[in-house]
Scaffold this active site. Structure first.
Site, PDB file in Angstrom:
ATOM      1  CG  HIS A  31      -7.203   4.430  -2.934  1.00  0.00           C
ATOM      2  ND1 HIS A  31      -5.995   4.569  -3.687  1.00  0.00           N
ATOM      3  CD2 HIS A  31      -7.148   3.026  -2.470  1.00  0.00           C
ATOM      4  CE1 HIS A  31      -5.393   3.288  -3.679  1.00  0.00           C
ATOM      5  NE2 HIS A  31      -6.269   2.464  -3.139  1.00  0.00           N
ATOM      6  CG  HIS A  39      -1.945  -0.863   0.971  1.00  0.00           C
ATOM      7  ND1 HIS A  39      -2.064  -2.198   1.549  1.00  0.00           N
ATOM      8  CD2 HIS A  39      -3.172  -0.891   0.214  1.00  0.00           C
ATOM      9  CE1 HIS A  39      -3.006  -2.906   1.314  1.00  0.00           C
ATOM     10  NE2 HIS A  39      -3.804  -2.386   0.534  1.00  0.00           N
ATOM     11  CG  ASN A  40       4.078   0.977  -2.388  1.00  0.00           C
ATOM     12  OD1 ASN A  40       3.162   1.154  -3.413  1.00  0.00           O
ATOM     13  ND2 ASN A  40       4.703  -0.142  -2.228  1.00  0.00           N
ATOM     14  CG  HIS A  92      -1.457   0.203  -4.263  1.00  0.00           C
ATOM     15  ND1 HIS A  92      -2.490  -0.651  -4.835  1.00  0.00           N
ATOM     16  CD2 HIS A  92      -2.708   0.668  -3.324  1.00  0.00           C
ATOM     17  CE1 HIS A  92      -3.802  -0.621  -4.430  1.00  0.00           C
ATOM     18  NE2 HIS A  92      -3.975   0.108  -3.518  1.00  0.00           N
TER      19      HIS A  92
HETATM   20  N1  LIG Z   1      -5.249 -12.184  -2.729  1.00  0.00           N
HETATM   21  C1  LIG Z   1      -5.619 -11.047  -3.328  1.00  0.00           C
HETATM   22  N2  LIG Z   1      -6.000  -9.961  -2.535  1.00  0.00           N
HETATM   23  C2  LIG Z   1      -6.039  -8.779  -3.251  1.00  0.00           C
HETATM   24  C3  LIG Z   1      -5.654  -8.511  -4.474  1.00  0.00           C
HETATM   25  N3  LIG Z   1      -5.643  -7.275  -5.054  1.00  0.00           N
HETATM   26  C4  LIG Z   1      -6.190  -6.541  -3.933  1.00  0.00           C
HETATM   27  N4  LIG Z   1      -6.343  -7.417  -2.978  1.00  0.00           N
HETATM   28  C5  LIG Z   1      -7.027  -7.299  -1.572  1.00  0.00           C
HETATM   29  O1  LIG Z   1      -7.901  -6.499  -1.802  1.00  0.00           O
HETATM   30  C6  LIG Z   1      -7.880  -5.200  -1.026  1.00  0.00           C
HETATM   31  C7  LIG Z   1      -8.470  -3.918  -1.473  1.00  0.00           C
HETATM   32  O2  LIG Z   1      -8.418  -3.031  -0.447  1.00  0.00           O
HETATM   33  P1  LIG Z   1      -6.930  -2.808   0.197  1.00  0.00           P
HETATM   34  O3  LIG Z   1      -6.144  -2.009  -0.981  1.00  0.00           O
HETATM   35  O4  LIG Z   1      -7.074  -2.276   1.561  1.00  0.00           O
HETATM   36  O5  LIG Z   1      -6.093  -4.368   0.222  1.00  0.00           O
HETATM   37  C8  LIG Z   1      -6.417  -5.035  -0.895  1.00  0.00           C
HETATM   38  C9  LIG Z   1      -6.076  -6.552  -0.928  1.00  0.00           C
HETATM   39  O6  LIG Z   1      -6.016  -6.893   0.598  1.00  0.00           O
HETATM   40  C10 LIG Z   1      -4.958  -9.824  -5.114  1.00  0.00           C
HETATM   41  O7  LIG Z   1      -4.559  -9.899  -6.316  1.00  0.00           O
HETATM   42  N5  LIG Z   1      -5.010 -10.883  -4.622  1.00  0.00           N
HETATM   43 ZN   LIG Z   2      -5.674   0.435  -2.307  1.00  0.00          ZN
END
Ligand SMILES: Nc1nc2c(ncn2[C@@H]2O[C@@H]3COP(=O)(O)O[C@H]3[C@H]2O)c(=O)[nH]1
Ligand SMILES: [Zn+2]
Length: 955
Positions: free
Chosen positions: A344, A304-305, A308
């Protein structure tokens, strides 16, 4: 054509210190001379008439590490030779020299096919006839002379040194605090290990310290970030080439090719190319400051950087262009969407809401467990905007500012995965009649679009998506490790002992990602090829990997090398790229693009070495069925876990939905039609998950299973599997033969027609077990949602499945278990208790109470649990007279007797209310109920009293 050779090995080192280019004239060679005069291995190859590639293969180890890269820059053809361990920075600088680029210019390397490749030591050797193309994609317009550039660079370095000095000074003064922090942490760990007295105030994760200080290590140093911002400001006047701007609009865009300062420039370009600056009178310098502040507020966490933030924004940008969104939803919404994406995940600590809530962090306390992180991201965003020099909306009239703020908050809060089903269900309801003039529809669309962008990595090419998955899993594992360390519940989908790359992706893509993408794809078919199909392909790919590892599990543990090799792949989170590339090399087509509907994935959840996986012996069909409902506890999706973890759900949708009228005050009021039943579905999901524990436990005991009326689709399905394809239910209702899905749909319409008395009677005769779920749970949730709306406020609805939070009107999920075996020694109930404890529900705990006198039935007795249930049994008739004095009540009472009587010796039976849909008539307060229950004979079954179909038949 001139053809020069650049040798990085001997000359790069000096390239930083000298003002000469990174290669010396001495190693410049003409194209014709190149082969003869190359180092020995290529010379040898030339002698034996071999190709360069052949020569490289036949050379010594050390020589094999040498890379020869042919490329063109402008009209020139060049060749660079370097070792694969040469630092990438040096290689970049080498190519920079070759392109005669300045330090702030942006270079990109393309394959002959036009794909971007990274300029690094991983650059593959190639042949002279297929050279790479090196391009200067953005040049600094004001770049001036070399001395000027150097002066600027020196000034930056100067600044950095002073900053480091300041930091050292700060660090010195911080030292005692750090010691204290370490001491606190040590204390915590001692407590976890039981080495010091329990009961002292123990708060997880350094509650005493300010939130942001706790993650200091995860933050890039201020000076490093400032340097990036300086660099960005330096290049911010550059013009990107048309080609780059075109690529920027594609989901295939590769973020990994770009440095942070370049990414800031790309974000700036998005505002420029959408013409948002002109349309909203946004000052370019204010935008730059805003972007810098955003950059400063993302953390150095694995996933979450800032990168992203960029990929999410870039996906949104691509969708905006693909759908021509400004024409559909307007420029202001477009601005809101793009800005929301950028903000976000601001200041994301790398530990998700589940952790925040379980660890009771400062954020969870501040936001009362309601989307703590998303609230925080919003808060940080608007703090940035408080500074007028960074406020891109500063020229907006107050009412516009207000609606932009509202829109951004709505979008960012929508990214909480706990709300995934809620939002998706609402969207699916409105999508068939989507109306661009309906505010509520636009709001929902925006929420779905940001969600799509947020989880869109798998819609990107594998080369881009896979590193993201690695980053994500790294973050997941760090969290689960920490949860283990701190004695918190371990989030299963993050647990390195439970998941593999393919299992994680099958589950996430199959149950979360694809349903969302298909929903948006139905509204916008043009997104199908762009992002939906790539996701289908990704699922297919991971499903195949997963099947491969499942086959491994099924193989006897023969220690053949091949088996071991495969086992490693599935057992660890190991890189699956090895499998992928070998399959690709073999020319296999992994992905079948034709199928419209994607099969549900099979999931091998646990590592093959864990006892859990050995225990499994389901057939593939069973496996598919089980997992197609997302039921396995080890593979719960993030959405399910989030929904379970969060005690509250909050809806920011204050606009009316279909069936709702707007009172002008902004909040919807209920106009008589059922509101969308999102909470019911969510609660059904939780119930279903819970049901599986029960079903499993029952299977262990090999008892016949029978079902009550409130059984959910998923429970029915899992039961069907567990019972070997047939539900041994004694029901003679029409729904028995029909699909259970229909039964649930009917249930939602209050039309369910399963005949419980017969089920229960048969169960009793055959010493079976009756499973039922309390329908009240889901309906109460809807009711609460309804009430919340009526109050005209953002509603907080009831918890979904936490026994601790039972109130008068809402009861948690609790099964009705009827068994003839006395409860104390009943292995079934003991096992149920274990399962439910594990799941955090203590509903069955009361099953351990003393067995009832007649030893027939065991029912949870907690008054709290039973608080809002409507219990009908021959011995509860007086409750009806208390709760209702009308005729319906009397009728219910007599019905109860009449239905129950045939088998009442064994199993005094339940029956239910009929006709009346006015639920309040049979609702009894928790206290009343608990008092009444003292007199209730043990043998009874709890069921919903509302509108029971058996009654209809009797009528
Ligand atoms: N297992 C998995 N989880 C994902 C993937 N992409 C997003 N997520 C999950 O979906 C969530 C969306 O919200 P967040 O960004 O908080 O955290 C993200 C991850 O935990 C992925 O490709 N695989
Ligand atoms: Zn996100």
């Amino acid at each position: 054509m001139a053809h020069a050779e650049l040798d990085a090995t001997s000359t790069i080192k000096s390239s930083h210190s000298s003002n000469s280019l990174s290669y010396t004239p001495a190693i410049l060679k003409s194209a014709g001379q190149q082969l003869e005069q190359q180092p020995s291995q290529t010379a040898a190859a030339a002698e034996s008439n071999c190709s360069v590639a052949d020569a490289q293969r036949s050379s010594s180890n050390q020589q094999q590490r040498r890379k020869t890269v042919y490329f063109t820059v402008g009209q020139r053809q060049e060749v660079a030779i370097f070792e694969d361990y040469t630092p990438s920075e040096d290689i970049k600088s080498l190519f920079s020299s070759a392109a005669e680029a300045g330090p702030h210019d942006i270079l990109k390397m393309y394959t002959p096919e036009g794909s971007l490749v990274n300029i690094s030591n991983r650059l593959e050797s190639n042949r002279p006839d297929t050279p790479y193309r090196l391009e200067l994609v953005a040049a600094h317009f004001n770049k001036g002379s070399l001395p000027e550039q150097l002066r600027a660079e020196l000034a930056l370095l100067d600044e950095r040194v002073s900053d480091l000095e300041r930091r050292m000074h700060d660090l010195a003064s911080l030292y005692p605090q750090d010691v204290q922090a370490m001491r606190d942490e040590l204390e915590q760990h001692k407590q976890i290990l039981g080495l010091c007295r329990a009961g002292t105030t123990f708060r997880h994760s350094g509650m005493g310290r300010p939130y942001w200080n706790r993650h200091k290590a995860r933050r890039k140093s201020e000076s490093e970030k400032r340097l990036v911002c300086e660099k960005y400001l330096h290049i911010s006047t550059m013009t990107l080439t048309e080609e780059i701007r075109r690529c920027l609009r594609m989901p295939t865009f590769d973020n990994w090719q770009w440095e942070d300062e370049e990414i800031l420039l790309l974000l700036q370009q998005m505002y420029v190319d959408l013409d948002l600056l002109r349309k909203f009178d946004i000052d370019l310098n204010v935008l730059r400051k805003f972007l810098c502040q955003v950059y400063m507020n993302y953390n150095e966490v694995p996933f979450h950087n800032f990168q992203h933030c960029f990929t999410v924004s870039q996906m949104m940008y691509g969708i905006i262009w693909c759908l021509n969104l400004p024409d559909k939803i307007g420029d202001l919404e477009t601005l809101i969407l793009l800005t929301s994406c950028i903000c976000h995940d601001l200041d994301h600590p790398g530990f998700n809401n589940i952790y925040q809530i379980n660890a009771r962090t400062e954020l969870a306390l501040r936001y009362n467990d309601i989307s703590p992180l998303e609230n925080h991201h919003c808060s940080v965003a608007f703090n940035i905007l408080e500074d007028p020099t960074a406020n891109v909306f500063r020229s907006f009239p107050p009412e516009v500012y207000k609606s932009v703020r509202e829109g951004i908050i709505r979008c960012i809060l929508a990214t909480d995965m706990a709300r995934h089903n809620e939002i998706l269900n609402q969207f699916n309801q409105i999508a068939p009649e989507f109306d661009y003039n309906n505010r509520a529809h636009i709001n929902l669309l925006c929420m779905v679009l940001i969600k799509v962008s947020d989880i869109s990595n798998e819609a990107r090419p594998m080369d881009v998506a896979e590193p993201w998955l690695d980053c994500l899993l790294q973050e997941f594992f760090e969290q689960s490790d920490r949860e283990k360390m701190e004695g918190l519940p371990v989030t299963p989908f993050m647990d390195r002992d439970k998941i593999t790359k393919p299992s994680s992706q099958c589950s996430f893509i199959g149950f979360v990602l694809l349903p969302l993408f298909e929903a948006i794809g139905r509204l916008y078919p043009e997104l199908d090829t762009l992002i939906v199909n790539p996701v289908r392909e990704a699922l297919d790919y991971y499903r195949k990997l997963n099947e491969a590892s499942r086959r491994n599990l099924e193989q006897p543990a023969s220690p053949t090398p091949a088996a071991n090799e495969q086992k490693e792949t599935s057992a660890s989170i190991a890189d699956s790229s090895s499998i992928k590339s070998s399959e690709q090399q073999a020319g296999q087509h992994l992905l079948d693009n034709e199928g419209k509907t994607v099969e549900h994935p099979t999931i091998v959840a646990a590592t093959p070495t864990t006892p859990i996986s050995r225990e499994r012996s389901f057939s593939q069909e069973e496996e598919i069925r089980r997992f197609s409902f997302g039921l396995d506890p080890d593979t719960f999706t993030e959405v399910e876990i989030c929904e379970k973890t969060f005690s509250f759900k909050i809806s920011t949708d204050i606009r009316p939905l279909p069936g709702w009228s707007n009172n002008g005050g902004g909040s919807g009021t209920y106009n008589g039609r059922q509101p969308p039943s999102t909470f019911r579905r969510a609660s059904l999901a939780v119930m279903s998950a819970y049901s599986l524990y029960l079903a499993r436990a029952i299977r262990k005991e090999d008892l016949p299973i029978y079902f009550g009326p409130c059984v959910s689709t998923a429970l029915a399905e899992s039961a069907r599997i567990l019972a070997g394809g047939t539900v041994r239910s004694a029901t003679n209702s029409p729904t028995q033969s029909g699909p259970y899905r229909d039964a649930v749909i009917q249930e939602e319409e209050d039309e369910i027609t399963l005949d419980i008395p017969t089920v229960a009677a048969t169960a009793s005769t055959h010493n079976g077990v009756v499973l039922d779920m309390h329908k009240e749970t889901s309906e109460s949730l809807d009711l609460q949602q309804h009430n919340g709306r009526q109050k005209g406020r953002t509603e907080i609805t009831a918890p979904l499945a936490s026994v601790e939070d039972v109130t008068d009107s809402v009861v948690s999920v609790a099964p009705v278990v009827t068994s003839r075996q006395p409860s104390r020694d009943n292995p079934l109930l003991i096992r149920l208790r274990q399962w439910t404890d594990r799941f955090g529900l203590n509903a069955v705990r009361s099953a351990s109470a003393e067995p009832p006198e007649n030893g027939v039935t065991d029912v949870p007795k907690s008054p709290k649990l039973l608080g809002s249930r409507k219990i009908v049994s021959s011995s509860l008739s007086r409750l009806f007279s208390r709760s209702s004095s009308n005729k319906a009540g009397q009728q219910q009472q007599s019905t109860a007797h009449s239905v129950a009587s045939p088998e009442s010796n064994r199993l005094p039976m339940l029956a239910t209310s009929a006709g009346s849909r006015r639920r309040s008539k049979t609702i009894i307060s928790a206290t009343e109920m608990s008092r009444s229950l003292d007199d209730v004979p043990a043998a009874h079954m709890i069921t919903d009293s509302t509108n029971h179909p058996s009654q209809k038949r009797l009528d």
